[in-house]
Design an enzyme around this catalytic site. Structure first.
Site, short mmCIF file in Angstrom:
data_model
loop_
_atom_site.label_atom_id
_atom_site.label_comp_id
_atom_site.label_asym_id
_atom_site.label_seq_id
_atom_site.Cartn_x
_atom_site.Cartn_y
_atom_site.Cartn_z
N HIS A 1 0.94 6.95 3.43
CA HIS A 1 1.87 6.20 4.29
C HIS A 1 2.75 7.16 5.09
CE1 HIS A 1 0.84 2.97 1.32
NE2 HIS A 1 0.78 2.27 2.44
N ASP B 1 5.00 1.11 9.07
CA ASP B 1 5.24 1.76 7.77
C ASP B 1 6.34 2.82 7.84
OD1 ASP B 1 3.68 0.53 5.82
OD2 ASP B 1 1.87 1.65 6.35
N PHE C 1 -12.26 -3.38 -2.65
CA PHE C 1 -11.43 -3.50 -1.46
C PHE C 1 -12.24 -4.03 -0.27
CE2 PHE C 1 -9.06 -1.14 2.06
CZ PHE C 1 -8.01 -2.04 2.09
#
Length: 398
Positions: A135, A176, A341
């Protein structure tokens, strides 16, 4: 494109850590079944250009920061943000941000200020934490480029108002910012300051929005100072909506909302009262798009996110807490995490978007190929584990 059919998360041949992670995409989803999207309408006409009466004024010439480094910038398949990290000599977010928000003339068309946008991008980039493996500003740049490529290759660009498009790009850039490198669940369990401020609700996502709009309040960074009031209100509403929708806890509910709108509205664009659900789904798709990139790129992102999760797991172990799904470095299955995922999160999301405009064939085909490779990796992983478990028994019996 090989939909997932009626396979439940708990029925999938995945490890418990991966299943736990998938259940976090919307609270307790143990009864959720992944549905196909064959019944969804094949096209949606979007609202015509809005805010066309925004004041026009002479803006500074476009600012091209390292534009020569942006090889394959408008290509989903060929763009590689990691090469940009090595070449640019500046943060990828500054480079991609300049190309999307400044170079294209989108902001001046809305009456915005390119110079202030450049200053804003510099300060925004500084708010991203470089110590985060995943991130960080490179992830923001990758998501922003994905949004740009998606809008330019999905035959929707001319159907979107300039302000709608700008909202999407801006949300991608800030989505983010100042991420602490831990999940919302960790923040809530720790009782962090942000958890208290935002009442345990989408803690990180609320903070990202607040951080960005606090920057925008600074006069020297306010590129919207010549926007009309309606533009400012729409920018704030849309950006907050899109960023909050990136919270994984809302994944299943947002996906269901989107498909219901499409099923009910069909191809009659006048029945789409609000374009925000489309913009939310577009940004969310870009945010989870790593497995739709080339194999080597997706592999590197998988390594990065699992490293960041492992660091959170290390903290939880020291604190004596239960270790969050995919955060135990000693038990996590890299291949299993990616198969789960893709199967339950990424593939259904891209199929939903593909149902309303036919511009995502490339992404879905790449996703299919990558899923096959991850399944091969998972099979090898399981075989190696079985061989290792059988070795002591064989030795004892000899």
């Amino acid at each position: 494109h090989g939909g997932t059919g009626e396979v439940g998360i708990d029925d999938a041949p995945l490890d418990e850590g991966t299943k736990g992670y998938l259940h976090s995409f919307g609270g307790d989803q143990r009864g959720v079944r992944i549905r196909t999207f064959k019944s969804v309408a094949t096209a949606v006409m979007f609202k015509q250009r809005l805010m066309g009466n925004a004041p026009k004024r002479t803006a500074p010439p476009p600012l091209r920061l390292h534009r020569d480094q942006l090889a394959n910038f408008d290509s989903w398949k060929e763009f590689n943000v990691f090469k940009l990290e090595d070449k640019a000599g500046a943060s990828p977010l500054l480079v991609v941000g300049a190309a999307t928000l400044i170079d294209g003339g989108l902001l001046p068309a809305l009456g915005g200020d390119n110079l202030k946008m450049q200053a804003f991008l510099v300060q925004l980039d500084r708010k991203y934490r470089p110590e985060n493996a995943y991130h960080n500003s490179s992830h923001a740049a990758d998501v922003l480029q994905a949004a740009y490529a998606m809008m330019n290759h999905c035959a929707v660009r001319d159907r979107l108002a300039d302000l709608d498009l700008f909202c999407l790009y801006f949300a991608a850039a800030i989505h983010d910012v100042d991420h602490p490198g831990v999940t919302n669940a960790y923040a809530v369990a720790s009782g962090t300051e942000n958890a208290l401020i935002y009442n345990d609700f989408s803690v990180n996502e609320n903070m990202h929005c607040s951080t960005a709009f606090h920057l925008l309040r600074q006069e020297e960074l306010d590129f919207t100072d010549q926007f009309v009031k309606a533009q400012k209100l729409k920018l704030r509403k849309h950006v907050i909506g899109m960023v909050l929708a990136t919270d994984i806890e809302h994944h299943f509910s947002k996906l269901q909302q989107f498909t219901c709108i499409v099923e009910n509205a069909g191809t009659d664009h006048q029945r789409w009262d609000d374009l925000l659900p489309f913009l939310e789904m577009a940004l969310h798709s870009c945010d989870i798009s790593n497995p739709t990139r080339q194999w080597e790129i997706g592999m590197q992102w998988a390594d990065r996110v699992l490293h960041e999760y492992a660091l959170q797991g290390d903290r939880e172990r020291v604190l004596g807490r239960p270790i969050s799904p995919l955060c135990d470095r000693h038990t996590v299955s890299k291949a299993g995490s990616q198969v789960g995922f893709i199967t339950f999160i990424v593939q259904p999301t891209f199929e939903a978007l593909h149902a309303v405009h036919k511009g995502l064939d490339e992404q879905l085909e790449t996703l299919k190929c990558n899923k096959e490779r991850w399944n091969q990796e998972l099979a090898a992983e399981k075989a190696a584990a079985a061989a290792k478990a059988g070795a002591p028994a064989a030795a004892a019996g000899s």
